[in-house]
Write a protein that holds these residues in place. Structure first.
Motif, PDB file in Angstrom:
ATOM      1  N   ARG A 312      22.592   5.840  35.923  1.00 56.60           N
ATOM      2  CA  ARG A 312      23.809   6.462  36.460  1.00 56.60           C
ATOM      3  C   ARG A 312      24.701   6.963  35.339  1.00 56.60           C
ATOM      4  N   LEU A 313      24.753   6.207  34.268  1.00 55.47           N
ATOM      5  CA  LEU A 313      25.578   6.655  33.137  1.00 55.47           C
ATOM      6  C   LEU A 313      24.952   7.900  32.488  1.00 55.47           C
ATOM      7  N   THR A 314      23.635   7.918  32.417  1.00 56.24           N
ATOM      8  CA  THR A 314      22.944   9.104  31.885  1.00 56.24           C
ATOM      9  C   THR A 314      23.302  10.329  32.724  1.00 56.24           C
ATOM     10  N   ARG A 315      23.287  10.129  34.041  1.00 53.53           N
ATOM     11  CA  ARG A 315      23.576  11.261  34.932  1.00 53.53           C
ATOM     12  C   ARG A 315      25.012  11.751  34.716  1.00 53.53           C
ATOM     13  N   LEU A 316      25.926  10.821  34.528  1.00 51.96           N
ATOM     14  CA  LEU A 316      27.320  11.223  34.296  1.00 51.96           C
ATOM     15  C   LEU A 316      27.415  12.067  33.021  1.00 51.96           C
ATOM     16  N   LEU A 317      26.704  11.619  31.975  1.00 51.44           N
ATOM     17  CA  LEU A 317      26.714  12.380  30.716  1.00 51.44           C
ATOM     18  C   LEU A 317      26.137  13.777  30.929  1.00 51.44           C
ATOM     19  N   ALA A 318      25.054  13.847  31.703  1.00 53.02           N
ATOM     20  CA  ALA A 318      24.410  15.146  31.944  1.00 53.02           C
ATOM     21  C   ALA A 318      25.340  16.045  32.755  1.00 53.02           C
ATOM     22  N   GLU A 319      25.948  15.467  33.791  1.00 58.56           N
ATOM     23  CA  GLU A 319      26.814  16.292  34.650  1.00 58.56           C
ATOM     24  C   GLU A 319      28.037  16.785  33.889  1.00 58.56           C
ATOM     25  N   ARG A 320      28.619  15.899  33.103  1.00 57.04           N
ATOM     26  CA  ARG A 320      29.866  16.302  32.430  1.00 57.04           C
ATOM     27  C   ARG A 320      29.623  17.259  31.276  1.00 57.04           C
ATOM     28  N   SER A 321      28.454  17.167  30.650  1.00 53.94           N
ATOM     29  CA  SER A 321      28.213  18.013  29.471  1.00 53.94           C
ATOM     30  C   SER A 321      27.408  19.257  29.819  1.00 53.94           C
ATOM     31  N   GLY A 322      26.665  19.188  30.906  1.00 55.06           N
ATOM     32  CA  GLY A 322      25.806  20.321  31.253  1.00 55.06           C
ATOM     33  C   GLY A 322      24.460  20.269  30.551  1.00 55.06           C
ATOM     34  N   THR A 323      24.186  19.183  29.823  1.00 55.49           N
ATOM     35  CA  THR A 323      22.865  19.098  29.191  1.00 55.49           C
ATOM     36  C   THR A 323      21.856  18.542  30.202  1.00 55.49           C
ATOM     37  N   THR A 324      20.593  18.478  29.805  1.00 53.86           N
ATOM     38  CA  THR A 324      19.572  17.974  30.730  1.00 53.86           C
ATOM     39  C   THR A 324      19.647  16.447  30.787  1.00 53.86           C
ATOM     40  N   GLU A 325      19.045  15.870  31.818  1.00 56.66           N
ATOM     41  CA  GLU A 325      19.054  14.398  31.898  1.00 56.66           C
ATOM     42  C   GLU A 325      18.236  13.789  30.760  1.00 56.66           C
ATOM     43  N   ASP A 326      17.218  14.497  30.320  1.00 55.23           N
ATOM     44  CA  ASP A 326      16.414  13.989  29.199  1.00 55.23           C
ATOM     45  C   ASP A 326      17.260  13.890  27.934  1.00 55.23           C
ATOM     46  N   LEU A 327      18.017  14.945  27.668  1.00 55.34           N
ATOM     47  CA  LEU A 327      18.855  14.916  26.465  1.00 55.34           C
ATOM     48  C   LEU A 327      20.019  13.949  26.641  1.00 55.34           C
ATOM     49  N   ALA A 328      20.513  13.838  27.867  1.00 53.47           N
ATOM     50  CA  ALA A 328      21.597  12.874  28.116  1.00 53.47           C
ATOM     51  C   ALA A 328      21.090  11.446  27.912  1.00 53.47           C
ATOM     52  N   ALA A 329      19.824  11.200  28.259  1.00 48.01           N
ATOM     53  CA  ALA A 329      19.258   9.859  28.035  1.00 48.01           C
ATOM     54  C   ALA A 329      19.215   9.584  26.534  1.00 48.01           C
ATOM     55  N   ASP A 330      18.857  10.597  25.756  1.00 47.64           N
ATOM     56  CA  ASP A 330      18.891  10.442  24.295  1.00 47.64           C
ATOM     57  C   ASP A 330      20.319  10.137  23.842  1.00 47.64           C
ATOM     58  N   ALA A 331      21.262  10.864  24.412  1.00 44.30           N
ATOM     59  CA  ALA A 331      22.665  10.656  24.022  1.00 44.30           C
ATOM     60  C   ALA A 331      23.070   9.219  24.315  1.00 44.30           C
ATOM     61  N   LEU A 332      22.655   8.696  25.463  1.00 45.40           N
ATOM     62  CA  LEU A 332      23.022   7.313  25.793  1.00 45.40           C
ATOM     63  C   LEU A 332      22.391   6.343  24.791  1.00 45.40           C
ATOM     64  N   ARG A 333      21.155   6.597  24.396  1.00 41.25           N
ATOM     65  CA  ARG A 333      20.518   5.753  23.373  1.00 41.25           C
ATOM     66  C   ARG A 333      21.394   5.737  22.118  1.00 41.25           C
ATOM     67  N   TYR A 334      21.791   6.952  21.716  1.00 46.20           N
ATOM     68  CA  TYR A 334      22.618   7.063  20.519  1.00 46.20           C
ATOM     69  C   TYR A 334      23.908   6.271  20.682  1.00 46.20           C
ATOM     70  N   LEU A 335      24.567   6.479  21.826  1.00 46.84           N
ATOM     71  CA  LEU A 335      25.892   5.880  22.023  1.00 46.84           C
ATOM     72  C   LEU A 335      25.813   4.361  22.024  1.00 46.84           C
ATOM     73  N   LEU A 336      24.785   3.823  22.682  1.00 50.25           N
ATOM     74  CA  LEU A 336      24.657   2.363  22.725  1.00 50.25           C
ATOM     75  C   LEU A 336      24.465   1.803  21.323  1.00 50.25           C
ATOM     76  N   CYS A 337      23.607   2.458  20.562  1.00 47.68           N
ATOM     77  CA  CYS A 337      23.328   1.942  19.213  1.00 47.68           C
ATOM     78  C   CYS A 337      24.505   2.176  18.266  1.00 47.68           C
ATOM     79  N   ARG A 338      25.240   3.251  18.482  1.00 49.01           N
ATOM     80  CA  ARG A 338      26.332   3.571  17.555  1.00 49.01           C
ATOM     81  C   ARG A 338      27.586   2.751  17.851  1.00 49.01           C
ATOM     82  N   GLU A 339      27.838   2.515  19.142  1.00 50.01           N
ATOM     83  CA  GLU A 339      29.073   1.820  19.521  1.00 50.01           C
ATOM     84  C   GLU A 339      28.980   0.312  19.279  1.00 50.01           C
TER      85      GLU A 339
END
Ligand code: ME8
Length: 688
Positions: A312-339
């Protein structure tokens, strides 16, 4: 084993209780392990990642009962939910073990029998405290008022005839192993907790409970089943084929067991090594405990405060940014590890994640790619230039960052690895500002050969850093790394890349790049209200969630970031600068911004990018302003429009015409978009 074929790097996540859906806590652990496995592969090593589900627990059975679903059917459904969720997060697990599988049951019963044969297990009466929620036995001193002091969970007094494991026999051996192997238990301060715990004296441990229709039965004593922790830990051995597969030792011992701190001291750092010692099986090489995601200071998770569901968080990232869910999933990986601050607890906040997405991914990384490719297209027709020399500072920094990143990976400090990589990204964005390739290009256009060479050196360095950064971040961003590399003309999948490819000068002159395509477009809407937060929660954990009681994930106050907010006005593309240090209001007020009205607009002879505008700014004289927006606006569309003018800029001559100011425009991935007031206002109105 041959020296030339190093042992497979075997890394494990905890196996998760299937009494609720995954959330960003379990996702964080699993993503971290996937990142570490991918890092090993990048280093040229074979890596094998194990995850799975812990299904024999009493609390799982209770959850199924509450949901009124047969237990087997209940765990089947949740095991699929976990595996699916991990796949959506690009977690490339090699095996997914379920503790209800025959291979696991076989290993557990065999382990039990061998221990009993060796005299490490005996039958005795047990009287003490048990917490179903923690699936843990507690001593009298660890309980107060019917609650386990450590976790706050209720305990019940239990009196049973049980099988016991002679844990007390292993205290000294465990302590010597810990002292002799300083890298065995990490981080160091948690190793000290283990030493303290063992030092208090280990007591034999009850490892069975009366059988109530669920769990692994004790061999030869079907009235009892094996305590879920004793059962669960053996998954790590069962998955490599112990005891029947003669090749099980090809992967064993595990190189790294990675988990949250609550299951470290008692279970992974004490009970498990003692169990292995009792059967003379080599111990895992390293056991690492990370801190928790907290919500208002309390552990978030299936039984604590609500943490978002990863998909669900991936989907929120995808919806708000306009990127694909695949790239948003990558973004979530990044965010979890970075934060996450790996050793310690970290407060989880969705708004912090969105902000971090913008500053790190959309701005820092996005700008570097965007500017580099735009310049290459503009100044070199989109072809990687041949260079006569390389910038020694950038080459040296890239090497330093690689070494620093490798150290952070070795210490499982993935946030530090990313910080280090972003040091290079940040430096390159500043480097572009400092080197001002647009000025070099202008000089080169007048025949200045030294300027042309300097321009090529700068552009090559930028591209090479994009290449290196794409490889370095690939364990975190496996899909995005391919998208980044493709844009600089490299089509080989990043999964095939090796650490050696990070050597400076990997990019071949003559390679054609593409015009930039934002991989992580900016998020405009950063606020997250309670309704959105609620919709992200791990809804319907079958047993323990009571929607009426479910706590809402309250977002903590976000720390302001130094980088500009998306949409912050920037000067036209060629003079665009990066995140600036904070300024005072007095500094800002030095810039005189006025509303102007465009009276006329026309192209400038021999300048494809420039328009000459006459702008009325409420002053006596009309201003002439040259603006580099000809590619984006037709002159006739501008007449009558209101714009924002930087009025106190020193006049500047271009193409023989003096420009008396500058128009504000947003830089949207290299395209200039003019800023207008949202209603017609008197020309000359001050903007502040
Ligand atoms: O303990 N922050 O399973 P489990 C960070 N079945 N990580 C978190 C977290 C949080 N708030 N909440 C959970 C069990 N985790 C046993 C393990 S292993 C042989 C048996 C992660 O479903 C973290 O890794 O309670 C933690 O250790 C694990 O999920 C616990 O998962």
């Amino acid at each position: 084993m041959l020296d030339s074929q190093p042992k497979t790097y075997y890394i494990t996540t905890p196996i998760y209780y299937v009494n609720g859906l995954p959330h960003v806590g379990s996702a964080f652990t699993t993503v971290s392990c996937d990142v570490l496995a991918r890092y090993q592969r990048l280093r040229g090593r074979k890596a094998w990642l194990l995850t799975g589900t812990d299904e024999n627990a009493t609390k799982v059975q209770e959850a199924a009962n509450k949901a009124n679903v047969p237990t087997q059917q209940f765990v089947d459904g949740l095991a699929v939910a976990y595996a699916e969720c991990w796949k959506r997060l690009h977690i490339d697990f090699d095996d997914f073990i379920r503790t209800t599988e025959p291979r696991h049951v076989r290993a557990v019963q065999e382990f039990f029998s061998r221990l009993r044969d060796r005299g490490f297990i005996y039958l005795d009466a047990y009287e003490g405290w048990y917490s179903v929620s923690d699936e843990t036995f507690y001593r009298d001193s660890e309980v107060a008022d019917g609650i386990a002091i450590e976790t706050g969970k209720p305990v019940v007094r239990t009196q049973e005839q049980n099988w016991f494991f002679r844990l007390s026999a292993f205290g000294d051996r465990l302590l010597s192993h810990i002292q002799e192997n300083p890298d065995f238990l990490l981080p160091e301060f948690r190793r000290n907790e283990v030493i303290g715990f063992i030092g208090e004296g280990l007591r034999d441990m009850s490892i069975t409970r009366p059988y109530r229709g669920w769990g692994i039965q004790v061999p030869g004593d079907p009235a009892n089943y094996i305590y879920v922790w004793f059962d669960a830990l053996i998954n790590y051995l069962a998955a490599v084929g112990w005891p029947d597969d003669p090749n099980w030792a090809e992967k064993w011992p595990a190189d790294l067991h990675f988990m949250g701190k609550e299951i470290f001291v008692r279970f992974h750092a004490t009970l498990w090594p003692a169990m292995l010692m009792a059967l003379d099986i080599p111990l895992p090489k390293q056991v690492y405990a990370h801190g928790w995601w907290t919500v208002q200071g309390a552990k978030g998770g299936k039984t604590g405060a609500s943490l978002p569901h990863p998909t669900r968080l991936t989907r929120l990232l995808a919806e708000r940014s306009g990127t694909t869910e695949d790239l948003a999933a990558d973004a979530l990986r990044y965010l979890l590890c970075r934060e996450m601050n790996y050793g310690l607890d970290t407060e989880f906040s969705v708004e912090n994640c969105l902000r971090r997405y913008n500053t790190d991914l959309a701005n820092d990384l996005g700008n570097l790619l965007n500017r580099t490719l735009n310049m290459l297209v503009r100044y070199c027709d989109g072809v990687v230039p041949a260079v006569t020399s390389h910038d020694p500072e950038i080459a040296a920094l890239s090497l330093e960052v690689q070494e620093e990143t490798a150290r952070a990976f070795t210490e499982c400090r993935l946030n530090a690895a990313l910080e280090s990589i972003w040091r290079l990204v940040g430096r390159m964005n500043k480097y572009i500002d400092e080197k001002a390739p647009w000025s070099l290009a202008k000089a080169a256009a007048t025949g200045d050969e030294a300027a042309r060479e300097a321009l090529h050196t700068v552009l090559y360095a930028c591209l090479e850093v994009v290449r290196l950064v794409s490889i370095l971040v690939s364990p975190f961003l496996p899909v995005a790394a391919d998208a980044l590399l493709a844009q600089i003309g490299l089509s080989d999948p990043v999964a095939a890349a090796r650490w050696e490819d990070l050597a400076w000068v990997g990019l071949t002159p003559g390679t054609r790049v593409s015009p930039p395509q934002p991989v992580f477009p900016r998020i405009q809407e950063l606020t997250v209200d309670e309704k959105v937060l609620h919709s992200l929660g791990s809804a319907n954990p079958p047993a323990e969630s009571d929607p009426a009681k479910e706590k809402v994930n309250i977002v903590s106050e976000a720390v302001p970031e130094a980088s500009p907010k998306p949409g912050t006005p920037v000067a036209p593309v060629e003079t665009m600068t990066e995140a600036a240090p904070p300024i005072t209001i007095d500094d800002f007020m030095k810039v005189q911004l006025l509303i102007g009205e465009v009276l006329s607009a026309e192209p400038v002879a021999n300048a494809t990018k420039l328009l000459r505008l006459a702008v009325q700014t409420g002053e006596d004289e009309t201003r002439v302003i040259l603006s580099g927006i000809a590619e984006y606006y037709k002159p006739e569309d501008l007449v009558g429009k209101q714009v924002v003018v930087v009025a106190n800029l020193l006049p500047r001559k271009m193409r023989g015409i003096e420009s008396q100011g500058m128009l504000l425009a947003a830089d949207v991935d290299g395209r200039a978009v003019l800023v207008h007031p949202d209603t017609v206002v008197p020309p000359g109105s001050r903007v502040r």
